[in-house]
Scaffold this active site. Structure first.
Site, PDB file in Angstrom:
ATOM      1  N   TYR A   1     -32.488  79.705  32.471  1.00 15.26           N
ATOM      2  CA  TYR A   1     -31.344  78.791  32.203  1.00 15.26           C
ATOM      3  C   TYR A   1     -31.673  77.546  32.775  1.00 15.26           C
ATOM      4  O   TYR A   1     -31.198  77.647  33.870  1.00 15.26           O
ATOM      5  CB  TYR A   1     -30.124  79.482  31.910  1.00 15.26           C
ATOM      6  CG  TYR A   1     -28.964  79.014  31.173  1.00 15.26           C
ATOM      7  CD1 TYR A   1     -28.739  79.158  29.897  1.00 15.26           C
ATOM      8  CD2 TYR A   1     -28.445  77.907  31.895  1.00 15.26           C
ATOM      9  CE1 TYR A   1     -27.659  78.689  29.274  1.00 15.26           C
ATOM     10  CE2 TYR A   1     -27.331  77.394  31.045  1.00 15.26           C
ATOM     11  CZ  TYR A   1     -26.967  77.550  29.996  1.00 15.26           C
ATOM     12  OH  TYR A   1     -25.848  77.081  29.267  1.00 15.26           O
TER      13      TYR A   1
ATOM     14  N   TYR B   1     -31.098  72.923  23.334  1.00 12.89           N
ATOM     15  CA  TYR B   1     -30.089  73.475  24.148  1.00 12.89           C
ATOM     16  C   TYR B   1     -29.237  74.309  23.206  1.00 12.89           C
ATOM     17  O   TYR B   1     -28.377  74.069  22.589  1.00 12.89           O
ATOM     18  CB  TYR B   1     -29.137  72.244  24.770  1.00 12.89           C
ATOM     19  CG  TYR B   1     -28.018  72.809  25.494  1.00 12.89           C
ATOM     20  CD1 TYR B   1     -28.246  73.427  26.703  1.00 12.89           C
ATOM     21  CD2 TYR B   1     -26.674  72.487  25.313  1.00 12.89           C
ATOM     22  CE1 TYR B   1     -27.123  73.771  27.569  1.00 12.89           C
ATOM     23  CE2 TYR B   1     -25.651  72.969  26.282  1.00 12.89           C
ATOM     24  CZ  TYR B   1     -26.094  73.467  27.377  1.00 12.89           C
ATOM     25  OH  TYR B   1     -24.941  73.923  28.087  1.00 12.89           O
TER      26      TYR B   1
END
Lengths: 134, 391
Positions: free
Chosen positions: B291, B341
Protein backbone atom coordinates in the site's frame (compact mmCIF):
# COMPACT_ATOMS: atom_id res chain seq x y z
CA UNK A 1 -11.00 29.17 -7.96
CA UNK A 2 -11.75 30.36 -4.45
CA UNK A 3 -13.11 27.71 -2.17
CA UNK A 4 -14.00 28.52 1.41
CA UNK A 5 -11.78 31.49 2.20
CA UNK A 6 -12.66 31.13 5.85
CA UNK A 7 -10.57 28.58 7.68
CA UNK A 8 -12.52 25.83 9.40
CA UNK A 9 -13.32 26.26 13.08
CA UNK A 10 -13.28 23.48 15.65
CA UNK A 11 -16.52 21.70 16.39
CA UNK A 12 -17.33 21.44 20.08
CA UNK A 13 -18.62 18.28 21.63
CA UNK A 14 -20.05 17.65 25.04
CA UNK A 15 -16.70 16.27 26.18
CA UNK A 16 -14.65 19.19 24.82
CA UNK A 17 -16.83 22.16 25.82
CA UNK A 18 -14.63 22.97 28.83
CA UNK A 19 -11.50 22.82 26.67
CA UNK A 20 -12.85 25.26 24.09
CA UNK A 21 -14.24 27.61 26.76
CA UNK A 22 -10.77 27.77 28.35
CA UNK A 23 -9.21 28.25 24.90
CA UNK A 24 -11.34 31.37 24.39
CA UNK A 25 -9.81 32.77 27.60
CA UNK A 26 -6.34 31.83 26.30
CA UNK A 27 -5.87 28.97 28.73
CA UNK A 28 -4.69 25.53 27.64
CA UNK A 29 -6.14 22.51 29.41
CA UNK A 30 -5.51 18.79 29.32
CA UNK A 31 -7.58 15.95 30.64
CA UNK A 32 -6.42 14.53 33.94
CA UNK A 33 -7.50 11.33 35.64
CA UNK A 34 -7.59 11.44 39.43
CA UNK A 35 -7.80 7.69 39.61
CA UNK A 36 -4.54 6.85 37.80
CA UNK A 37 -2.93 10.32 37.66
CA UNK A 38 -2.47 10.19 33.86
CA UNK A 39 -3.01 13.06 31.47
CA UNK A 40 -4.73 12.53 28.15
CA UNK A 41 -6.14 14.53 25.26
CA UNK A 42 -8.78 12.42 23.56
CA UNK A 43 -11.76 14.71 24.11
CA UNK A 44 -13.74 11.72 25.29
CA UNK A 45 -14.83 11.87 28.91
CA UNK A 46 -13.20 8.75 30.23
CA UNK A 47 -9.52 8.06 30.85
CA UNK A 48 -8.04 5.88 28.06
CA UNK A 49 -5.83 4.22 30.66
CA UNK A 50 -8.28 3.21 33.44
CA UNK A 51 -11.70 4.37 32.13
CA UNK A 52 -12.39 6.58 35.17
CA UNK A 53 -13.94 9.96 34.42
CA UNK A 54 -11.39 12.67 33.61
CA UNK A 55 -11.44 16.37 34.37
CA UNK A 56 -9.89 19.24 32.44
CA UNK A 57 -6.87 20.74 34.16
CA UNK A 58 -4.51 23.64 33.40
CA UNK A 59 -1.31 22.82 31.50
CA UNK A 60 1.66 25.10 30.80
CA UNK A 61 1.50 23.80 27.21
CA UNK A 62 5.25 23.28 26.94
CA UNK A 63 6.24 20.54 24.51
CA UNK A 64 9.16 19.11 22.54
CA UNK A 65 9.00 19.00 18.74
CA UNK A 66 8.93 15.43 17.42
CA UNK A 67 8.53 16.24 13.74
CA UNK A 68 7.13 18.81 11.36
CA UNK A 69 5.99 19.21 7.77
CA UNK A 70 6.21 22.44 5.84
CA UNK A 71 3.05 22.85 3.84
CA UNK A 72 3.91 24.68 0.66
CA UNK A 73 0.67 24.54 -1.27
CA UNK A 74 -2.98 24.59 -0.42
CA UNK A 75 -6.13 24.82 -2.47
CA UNK A 76 -7.84 26.35 0.56
CA UNK A 77 -8.07 30.12 0.34
CA UNK A 78 -7.83 30.56 4.11
CA UNK A 79 -4.53 28.71 4.25
CA UNK A 80 -3.01 30.13 1.07
CA UNK A 81 -2.37 33.35 2.96
CA UNK A 82 -0.28 31.47 5.51
CA UNK A 83 1.97 29.53 3.10
CA UNK A 84 4.45 28.19 3.81
CA UNK A 85 3.36 27.01 7.24
CA UNK A 86 4.68 24.23 9.45
CA UNK A 87 2.42 21.56 10.86
CA UNK A 88 4.20 20.37 13.96
CA UNK A 89 3.85 17.34 16.16
CA UNK A 90 5.13 17.91 19.69
CA UNK A 91 5.04 15.94 22.90
CA UNK A 92 3.74 17.78 25.96
CA UNK A 93 5.58 17.47 29.26
CA UNK A 94 2.52 15.70 30.67
CA UNK A 95 2.70 13.02 27.96
CA UNK A 96 0.10 13.61 25.25
CA UNK A 97 1.22 14.33 21.68
CA UNK A 98 -0.47 17.01 19.57
CA UNK A 99 -0.21 18.09 15.94
CA UNK A 100 -0.90 21.79 15.43
CA UNK A 101 0.20 24.62 13.19
CA UNK A 102 3.41 26.36 14.22
CA UNK A 103 2.82 30.09 14.27
CA UNK A 104 6.20 31.53 13.33
CA UNK A 105 9.01 31.44 10.78
CA UNK A 106 9.17 27.92 9.33
CA UNK A 107 12.94 28.23 9.10
CA UNK A 108 13.18 28.50 12.88
CA UNK A 109 11.70 25.16 13.71
CA UNK A 110 13.75 22.03 14.47
CA UNK A 111 13.17 18.57 15.87
CA UNK A 112 13.97 18.47 19.59
CA UNK A 113 13.32 22.15 20.26
CA UNK A 114 10.77 23.29 22.82
CA UNK A 115 7.56 25.04 21.86
CA UNK A 116 4.49 26.09 23.76
CA UNK A 117 0.81 26.51 23.16
CA UNK A 118 -0.69 29.86 22.25
CA UNK A 119 -4.12 30.62 20.87
CA UNK A 120 -5.15 32.31 17.71
CA UNK A 121 -8.43 34.03 17.48
CA UNK A 122 -10.60 31.98 15.19
CA UNK A 123 -13.37 34.45 14.71
CA UNK A 124 -16.29 34.91 17.04
CA UNK A 125 -16.85 31.23 17.70
CA UNK A 126 -13.69 29.53 18.84
CA UNK A 127 -9.99 29.95 19.53
CA UNK A 128 -7.53 27.49 18.05
CA UNK A 129 -4.32 26.34 19.74
CA UNK A 130 -1.07 26.79 17.82
CA UNK A 131 2.56 26.17 18.70
CA UNK A 132 4.86 29.16 19.19
CA UNK A 133 8.57 29.36 19.90
CA UNK A 134 9.35 29.16 23.60
CA UNK B 1 1.97 -25.30 14.50
CA UNK B 2 -0.31 -25.04 17.51
CA UNK B 3 -2.71 -22.23 18.12
CA UNK B 4 -2.41 -20.84 14.61
CA UNK B 5 -4.94 -21.30 11.87
CA UNK B 6 -3.64 -23.27 8.95
CA UNK B 7 -5.54 -22.05 5.95
CA UNK B 8 -3.67 -23.41 2.98
CA UNK B 9 -6.65 -25.27 1.61
CA UNK B 10 -9.48 -23.04 2.60
CA UNK B 11 -10.17 -20.12 0.32
CA UNK B 12 -9.24 -18.58 -2.97
CA UNK B 13 -9.94 -15.59 -5.14
CA UNK B 14 -12.03 -16.68 -8.10
CA UNK B 15 -12.94 -13.37 -9.70
CA UNK B 16 -11.58 -9.88 -10.22
CA UNK B 17 -13.51 -6.95 -11.65
CA UNK B 18 -11.89 -3.61 -12.38
CA UNK B 19 -13.75 -0.69 -13.94
CA UNK B 20 -12.11 2.13 -15.87
CA UNK B 21 -10.11 4.05 -13.30
CA UNK B 22 -8.69 7.53 -12.99
CA UNK B 23 -10.26 10.71 -14.31
CA UNK B 24 -13.45 8.94 -15.28
CA UNK B 25 -16.42 11.22 -14.84
CA UNK B 26 -20.17 10.92 -14.96
CA UNK B 27 -20.38 7.90 -12.66
CA UNK B 28 -20.98 7.79 -8.94
CA UNK B 29 -19.16 5.45 -6.58
CA UNK B 30 -22.31 3.30 -6.53
CA UNK B 31 -22.27 3.11 -10.34
CA UNK B 32 -18.63 1.98 -10.29
CA UNK B 33 -19.42 -0.60 -7.61
CA UNK B 34 -22.17 -2.23 -9.66
CA UNK B 35 -19.96 -2.33 -12.76
CA UNK B 36 -17.07 -3.82 -10.80
CA UNK B 37 -19.27 -6.62 -9.48
CA UNK B 38 -20.59 -7.36 -12.99
CA UNK B 39 -17.00 -7.56 -14.27
CA UNK B 40 -15.93 -9.82 -11.39
CA UNK B 41 -18.83 -12.22 -11.99
CA UNK B 42 -17.96 -12.39 -15.67
CA UNK B 43 -14.29 -12.91 -14.86
CA UNK B 44 -15.11 -15.80 -12.51
CA UNK B 45 -17.80 -17.29 -14.72
CA UNK B 46 -20.34 -16.98 -11.94
CA UNK B 47 -23.92 -15.82 -11.92
CA UNK B 48 -25.14 -13.19 -9.47
CA UNK B 49 -27.26 -15.86 -7.80
CA UNK B 50 -24.07 -17.75 -6.94
CA UNK B 51 -23.07 -14.91 -4.62
CA UNK B 52 -24.31 -15.19 -1.05
CA UNK B 53 -22.09 -12.68 0.69
CA UNK B 54 -21.31 -8.99 0.15
CA UNK B 55 -18.65 -6.91 1.90
CA UNK B 56 -18.57 -3.21 1.10
CA UNK B 57 -15.88 -0.55 1.41
CA UNK B 58 -16.11 3.12 0.50
CA UNK B 59 -13.15 5.38 -0.11
CA UNK B 60 -12.73 9.13 0.10
CA UNK B 61 -16.39 9.65 -0.82
CA UNK B 62 -17.42 7.78 2.32
CA UNK B 63 -14.77 9.52 4.41
CA UNK B 64 -16.02 12.91 3.29
CA UNK B 65 -19.69 11.90 3.51
CA UNK B 66 -20.19 12.73 -0.15
CA UNK B 67 -23.52 11.81 -1.69
CA UNK B 68 -23.56 8.66 -3.81
CA UNK B 69 -20.71 7.14 -1.79
CA UNK B 70 -20.83 3.37 -1.87
CA UNK B 71 -22.91 2.17 1.06
CA UNK B 72 -25.17 -0.56 2.38
CA UNK B 73 -27.56 0.41 -0.44
CA UNK B 74 -25.24 -1.50 -2.74
CA UNK B 75 -27.15 -4.71 -2.00
CA UNK B 76 -30.26 -3.08 -3.44
CA UNK B 77 -28.35 -1.66 -6.40
CA UNK B 78 -27.03 -5.16 -7.13
CA UNK B 79 -30.48 -6.70 -6.79
CA UNK B 80 -29.18 -9.22 -4.29
CA UNK B 81 -31.68 -10.67 -1.84
CA UNK B 82 -31.46 -13.13 1.01
CA UNK B 83 -27.69 -12.94 1.34
CA UNK B 84 -26.03 -14.86 4.15
CA UNK B 85 -23.44 -12.17 4.85
CA UNK B 86 -23.51 -8.39 4.36
CA UNK B 87 -21.40 -5.70 5.99
CA UNK B 88 -19.98 -2.29 5.32
CA UNK B 89 -16.46 -2.34 6.67
CA UNK B 90 -13.93 0.34 7.49
CA UNK B 91 -10.31 0.29 8.54
CA UNK B 92 -9.51 2.86 5.80
CA UNK B 93 -6.73 1.55 3.54
CA UNK B 94 -6.57 -1.67 5.54
CA UNK B 95 -10.19 -2.46 4.73
CA UNK B 96 -9.69 -4.35 1.47
CA UNK B 97 -7.20 -6.86 2.85
CA UNK B 98 -9.42 -7.26 5.93
CA UNK B 99 -12.45 -7.90 3.73
CA UNK B 100 -10.66 -10.76 1.99
CA UNK B 101 -9.77 -12.22 5.39
CA UNK B 102 -13.37 -12.17 6.62
CA UNK B 103 -14.61 -13.48 3.29
CA UNK B 104 -12.12 -16.35 3.50
CA UNK B 105 -13.19 -17.14 7.07
CA UNK B 106 -16.83 -17.02 6.08
CA UNK B 107 -16.31 -19.42 3.17
CA UNK B 108 -14.04 -21.64 5.28
CA UNK B 109 -16.69 -21.94 7.99
CA UNK B 110 -19.33 -22.91 5.47
CA UNK B 111 -21.37 -19.80 6.27
CA UNK B 112 -21.18 -18.66 2.66
CA UNK B 113 -20.23 -20.12 -0.71
CA UNK B 114 -19.02 -17.02 -2.51
CA UNK B 115 -18.46 -13.53 -1.12
CA UNK B 116 -17.93 -10.47 -3.27
CA UNK B 117 -15.75 -7.75 -1.72
CA UNK B 118 -16.33 -4.35 -3.28
CA UNK B 119 -14.46 -1.05 -3.18
CA UNK B 120 -15.62 1.99 -5.17
CA UNK B 121 -14.88 5.67 -5.04
CA UNK B 122 -15.49 8.79 -7.12
CA UNK B 123 -13.80 11.71 -5.35
CA UNK B 124 -12.64 13.43 -8.56
CA UNK B 125 -15.09 15.88 -10.06
CA UNK B 126 -14.82 17.58 -13.41
CA UNK B 127 -15.65 20.88 -11.72
CA UNK B 128 -14.58 20.50 -8.11
CA UNK B 129 -16.74 22.15 -5.49
CA UNK B 130 -15.21 20.44 -2.49
CA UNK B 131 -12.96 17.54 -1.80
CA UNK B 132 -10.07 16.07 0.03
CA UNK B 133 -7.67 18.78 1.12
CA UNK B 134 -9.87 21.72 0.25
CA UNK B 135 -12.11 22.84 3.02
CA UNK B 136 -13.83 20.12 4.91
CA UNK B 137 -13.13 19.70 8.57
CA UNK B 138 -13.54 16.03 9.35
CA UNK B 139 -14.46 14.99 12.85
CA UNK B 140 -15.59 16.77 15.99
CA UNK B 141 -14.04 17.67 19.34
CA UNK B 142 -10.28 17.18 19.50
CA UNK B 143 -10.24 15.65 16.00
CA UNK B 144 -11.69 18.89 14.66
CA UNK B 145 -8.49 20.74 15.59
CA UNK B 146 -6.92 19.25 12.44
CA UNK B 147 -8.83 21.48 10.04
CA UNK B 148 -8.02 24.81 11.73
CA UNK B 149 -4.42 23.62 12.16
CA UNK B 150 -4.08 23.24 8.40
CA UNK B 151 -3.80 19.45 8.52
CA UNK B 152 -6.04 19.04 5.53
CA UNK B 153 -4.68 15.91 3.91
CA UNK B 154 -2.63 12.81 4.55
CA UNK B 155 0.48 14.31 2.92
CA UNK B 156 1.01 16.54 5.95
CA UNK B 157 1.02 13.59 8.32
CA UNK B 158 3.20 11.37 6.13
CA UNK B 159 5.62 14.26 5.60
CA UNK B 160 6.09 14.45 9.37
CA UNK B 161 6.72 10.69 9.46
CA UNK B 162 9.23 10.89 6.62
CA UNK B 163 11.07 13.75 8.30
CA UNK B 164 11.28 11.82 11.53
CA UNK B 165 12.67 8.79 9.67
CA UNK B 166 15.20 11.05 7.96
CA UNK B 167 16.27 12.62 11.25
CA UNK B 168 16.52 9.30 13.06
CA UNK B 169 18.09 7.12 10.37
CA UNK B 170 19.61 9.41 7.76
CA UNK B 171 17.06 8.58 5.08
CA UNK B 172 17.07 11.14 2.25
CA UNK B 173 14.63 12.51 -0.28
CA UNK B 174 16.73 10.78 -2.98
CA UNK B 175 16.04 7.47 -1.25
CA UNK B 176 12.33 8.15 -1.54
CA UNK B 177 12.89 9.15 -5.18
CA UNK B 178 14.34 5.68 -5.85
CA UNK B 179 10.98 4.20 -4.85
CA UNK B 180 9.04 6.64 -7.04
CA UNK B 181 11.29 5.81 -10.01
CA UNK B 182 11.11 2.02 -9.67
CA UNK B 183 7.34 2.13 -9.16
CA UNK B 184 6.92 4.28 -12.29
CA UNK B 185 9.08 1.86 -14.28
CA UNK B 186 6.53 -0.86 -13.51
CA UNK B 187 3.63 1.48 -14.32
CA UNK B 188 5.07 2.17 -17.76
CA UNK B 189 4.17 -1.45 -18.61
CA UNK B 190 0.65 -1.35 -17.16
CA UNK B 191 -2.12 -0.10 -19.46
CA UNK B 192 -4.32 0.53 -16.39
CA UNK B 193 -1.82 2.91 -14.80
CA UNK B 194 -2.61 6.63 -14.70
CA UNK B 195 1.04 7.75 -14.91
CA UNK B 196 3.12 5.82 -17.41
CA UNK B 197 5.92 8.12 -18.55
CA UNK B 198 9.22 6.99 -17.00
CA UNK B 199 10.75 9.38 -14.46
CA UNK B 200 14.23 9.93 -13.07
CA UNK B 201 15.58 10.83 -9.65
CA UNK B 202 16.08 14.35 -10.99
CA UNK B 203 12.42 14.54 -12.07
CA UNK B 204 11.42 13.58 -8.56
CA UNK B 205 13.74 16.14 -7.00
CA UNK B 206 12.49 18.92 -9.23
CA UNK B 207 8.81 18.07 -8.81
CA UNK B 208 7.09 20.69 -6.69
CA UNK B 209 7.03 20.41 -2.94
CA UNK B 210 3.64 19.43 -1.49
CA UNK B 211 4.49 19.13 2.20
CA UNK B 212 8.21 19.35 2.79
CA UNK B 213 9.95 16.85 2.74
CA UNK B 214 7.43 15.23 0.36
CA UNK B 215 7.49 16.24 -3.30
CA UNK B 216 4.61 15.75 -5.73
CA UNK B 217 6.25 12.53 -6.98
CA UNK B 218 6.20 11.11 -3.44
CA UNK B 219 2.39 11.22 -3.49
CA UNK B 220 -0.15 8.79 -4.92
CA UNK B 221 -2.58 9.57 -7.69
CA UNK B 222 -6.29 9.98 -6.96
CA UNK B 223 -8.78 7.89 -8.89
CA UNK B 224 -12.42 7.32 -9.60
CA UNK B 225 -13.35 3.71 -10.15
CA UNK B 226 -14.25 0.42 -8.56
CA UNK B 227 -12.75 -3.01 -7.88
CA UNK B 228 -14.58 -6.19 -6.88
CA UNK B 229 -13.00 -9.46 -5.75
CA UNK B 230 -14.89 -12.75 -5.42
CA UNK B 231 -13.72 -15.14 -2.70
CA UNK B 232 -14.87 -18.76 -2.58
CA UNK B 233 -13.57 -22.11 -1.39
CA UNK B 234 -10.41 -23.37 -3.07
CA UNK B 235 -12.33 -26.43 -4.20
CA UNK B 236 -14.98 -24.35 -5.92
CA UNK B 237 -12.44 -21.93 -7.38
CA UNK B 238 -10.70 -24.84 -9.10
CA UNK B 239 -13.85 -25.48 -11.15
CA UNK B 240 -14.18 -21.88 -12.32
CA UNK B 241 -12.83 -19.90 -15.28
CA UNK B 242 -9.70 -18.39 -13.77
CA UNK B 243 -6.66 -19.94 -12.13
CA UNK B 244 -7.40 -19.83 -8.39
CA UNK B 245 -5.41 -17.39 -6.29
CA UNK B 246 -5.12 -18.99 -2.89
CA UNK B 247 -5.52 -16.95 0.28
CA UNK B 248 -2.77 -18.68 2.23
CA UNK B 249 -2.28 -16.45 5.22
CA UNK B 250 -3.37 -13.22 6.76
CA UNK B 251 -2.84 -10.97 9.71
CA UNK B 252 -3.75 -7.60 11.11
CA UNK B 253 -1.81 -5.14 13.24
CA UNK B 254 -3.48 -1.97 14.36
CA UNK B 255 -1.24 0.39 16.35
CA UNK B 256 -4.12 2.81 16.88
CA UNK B 257 -2.71 6.08 18.15
CA UNK B 258 0.56 4.63 19.47
CA UNK B 259 2.97 7.58 19.34
CA UNK B 260 5.70 5.91 17.26
CA UNK B 261 3.30 4.14 14.88
CA UNK B 262 4.51 6.01 11.80
CA UNK B 263 8.06 4.73 12.27
CA UNK B 264 7.25 1.31 13.75
CA UNK B 265 4.11 0.37 11.84
CA UNK B 266 1.49 -2.34 12.10
CA UNK B 267 3.16 -4.07 9.13
CA UNK B 268 5.47 -5.90 11.50
CA UNK B 269 2.71 -7.49 13.54
CA UNK B 270 0.38 -8.24 10.63
CA UNK B 271 3.16 -9.44 8.33
CA UNK B 272 4.54 -11.92 10.83
CA UNK B 273 1.07 -13.35 11.43
CA UNK B 274 0.36 -13.66 7.71
CA UNK B 275 3.66 -15.42 6.96
CA UNK B 276 3.24 -17.74 9.92
CA UNK B 277 -0.27 -18.68 8.93
CA UNK B 278 0.85 -19.36 5.36
CA UNK B 279 3.76 -21.33 6.81
CA UNK B 280 6.29 -19.53 4.62
CA UNK B 281 9.37 -17.39 5.26
CA UNK B 282 9.91 -13.87 4.04
CA UNK B 283 12.58 -15.24 1.70
CA UNK B 284 9.98 -17.45 -0.01
CA UNK B 285 7.97 -14.42 -1.17
CA UNK B 286 8.33 -13.72 -4.90
CA UNK B 287 6.47 -10.41 -5.22
CA UNK B 288 5.45 -7.60 -2.86
CA UNK B 289 2.34 -5.46 -3.35
CA UNK B 290 2.59 -2.65 -0.82
CA UNK B 291 0.00 0.00 0.00
CA UNK B 292 1.87 3.07 -1.25
CA UNK B 293 -0.11 6.20 -0.51
CA UNK B 294 3.35 7.83 -0.38
CA UNK B 295 6.86 6.61 -1.26
CA UNK B 296 7.62 6.64 2.45
CA UNK B 297 4.88 4.05 3.08
CA UNK B 298 6.60 1.55 0.77
CA UNK B 299 9.90 2.12 2.56
CA UNK B 300 8.59 1.78 6.10
CA UNK B 301 6.33 -1.17 5.29
CA UNK B 302 9.15 -3.18 3.68
CA UNK B 303 11.35 -2.35 6.67
CA UNK B 304 8.71 -3.53 9.10
CA UNK B 305 8.10 -6.70 7.09
CA UNK B 306 11.77 -7.42 7.77
CA UNK B 307 13.40 -6.82 4.37
CA UNK B 308 16.21 -4.90 6.10
CA UNK B 309 17.17 -3.74 9.55
CA UNK B 310 15.00 -0.95 10.96
CA UNK B 311 16.07 2.38 9.53
CA UNK B 312 18.14 0.99 6.64
CA UNK B 313 15.35 1.02 4.05
CA UNK B 314 16.66 4.10 2.27
CA UNK B 315 19.80 2.35 1.05
CA UNK B 316 18.31 -1.15 1.01
CA UNK B 317 15.57 -0.33 -1.52
CA UNK B 318 17.66 1.82 -3.84
CA UNK B 319 19.47 0.97 -7.09
CA UNK B 320 16.41 -0.46 -8.79
CA UNK B 321 16.01 -3.38 -6.42
CA UNK B 322 12.22 -2.90 -6.30
CA UNK B 323 11.85 -2.26 -10.03
CA UNK B 324 11.67 -4.43 -13.16
CA UNK B 325 14.64 -6.78 -13.16
CA UNK B 326 15.40 -6.07 -9.50
CA UNK B 327 15.69 -8.81 -6.91
CA UNK B 328 12.71 -7.54 -4.88
CA UNK B 329 9.96 -6.82 -7.43
CA UNK B 330 7.49 -4.54 -5.65
CA UNK B 331 4.30 -2.78 -6.74
CA UNK B 332 4.52 -4.31 -10.17
CA UNK B 333 1.50 -2.48 -11.54
CA UNK B 334 2.74 0.96 -10.52
CA UNK B 335 1.07 0.87 -7.13
CA UNK B 336 -0.94 3.88 -6.03
CA UNK B 337 1.95 6.23 -6.76
CA UNK B 338 1.69 5.75 -10.52
CA UNK B 339 -1.06 3.20 -11.09
CA UNK B 340 -4.45 3.79 -9.56
CA UNK B 341 -5.71 4.68 -6.10
CA UNK B 342 -8.30 2.11 -5.17
CA UNK B 343 -7.17 2.08 -1.53
CA UNK B 344 -6.27 -1.48 -0.45
CA UNK B 345 -7.67 -2.92 -3.67
CA UNK B 346 -4.69 -1.52 -5.62
CA UNK B 347 -2.15 -3.97 -4.15
CA UNK B 348 -4.70 -6.82 -4.07
CA UNK B 349 -5.76 -6.45 -7.70
CA UNK B 350 -2.18 -6.46 -8.97
CA UNK B 351 -1.38 -9.44 -6.75
CA UNK B 352 -4.24 -11.37 -8.35
CA UNK B 353 -3.15 -10.43 -11.88
CA UNK B 354 0.49 -11.44 -11.21
CA UNK B 355 -0.38 -14.66 -9.37
CA UNK B 356 -2.58 -15.76 -12.28
CA UNK B 357 0.26 -15.00 -14.67
CA UNK B 358 -1.82 -12.43 -16.57
CA UNK B 359 0.45 -9.39 -16.22
CA UNK B 360 1.79 -9.65 -19.79
CA UNK B 361 4.77 -7.35 -20.37
CA UNK B 362 5.30 -6.73 -16.66
CA UNK B 363 4.79 -10.33 -15.55
CA UNK B 364 7.29 -11.36 -12.88
CA UNK B 365 8.72 -14.75 -13.94
CA UNK B 366 8.32 -16.37 -10.52
CA UNK B 367 4.92 -15.50 -9.11
CA UNK B 368 3.97 -18.27 -6.71
CA UNK B 369 3.84 -16.21 -3.52
CA UNK B 370 2.90 -12.57 -3.01
CA UNK B 371 2.86 -10.53 0.17
CA UNK B 372 0.17 -7.84 0.16
CA UNK B 373 -0.20 -4.92 2.55
CA UNK B 374 -3.02 -2.53 3.34
CA UNK B 375 -2.38 0.57 5.43
CA UNK B 376 -5.12 2.66 6.93
CA UNK B 377 -5.43 6.23 8.18
CA UNK B 378 -2.17 7.80 9.23
CA UNK B 379 -0.80 4.28 9.78
CA UNK B 380 -3.23 3.43 12.59
CA UNK B 381 -4.40 0.29 10.77
CA UNK B 382 -2.65 -2.49 8.90
CA UNK B 383 -3.71 -5.75 7.29
CA UNK B 384 -1.56 -8.22 5.36
CA UNK B 385 -2.23 -11.18 3.08
CA UNK B 386 -0.11 -13.92 1.63
CA UNK B 387 -1.61 -14.91 -1.72
CA UNK B 388 -0.37 -17.86 -3.73
CA UNK B 389 -0.74 -19.69 -7.01
CA UNK B 390 -2.44 -23.07 -6.94
CA UNK B 391 0.72 -25.10 -7.56
Amino acid sequence: MAIDEKRPTPIRTDGTADFFEAAKRGEFMLQHCRNCDQCSFTGYKYCPNCYAKTEWRHSDGIATVKSFAIVTESSHGGFKKLLPYAVTTAVLGEGPTLSLRYDGEVGNIAIGQNVKIAFEDNGPDEATPVWVAL
Amino acid sequence: MTGALQNQNIAAVAGLGMTDMGRVYGQSAMDFAVQAVALALDDAGLDKNDIDGLLISGGLCSYLNMSDAVSMHLQKALGMQDLKLVNEMNAYGATAASMLQYAALSCASGQTDAVVCVFADAPLQEKPTAGYGTAINVGTGIESLNGPSGILNAATQFAMAARQHMEQYGTTSEHLAEIAVSTRAWASMNPLAQKRDPITIADHQSSRMIADPLHLLDCCVVSNGGVAVIVTSLERARDLKQPPVRILGWGQGHPGDRDDRMIHTGARMSGLQALQMADVELGDIDIRQIYDCFTYTTLVTLEDYGYCAKGEGGEAFSNGRLGPGGDLPTNTGGGQLSGYYMWGMTPISEAIIQTRGQARERQVPKHDLTLVSGNGGALQYHASLVLGADV
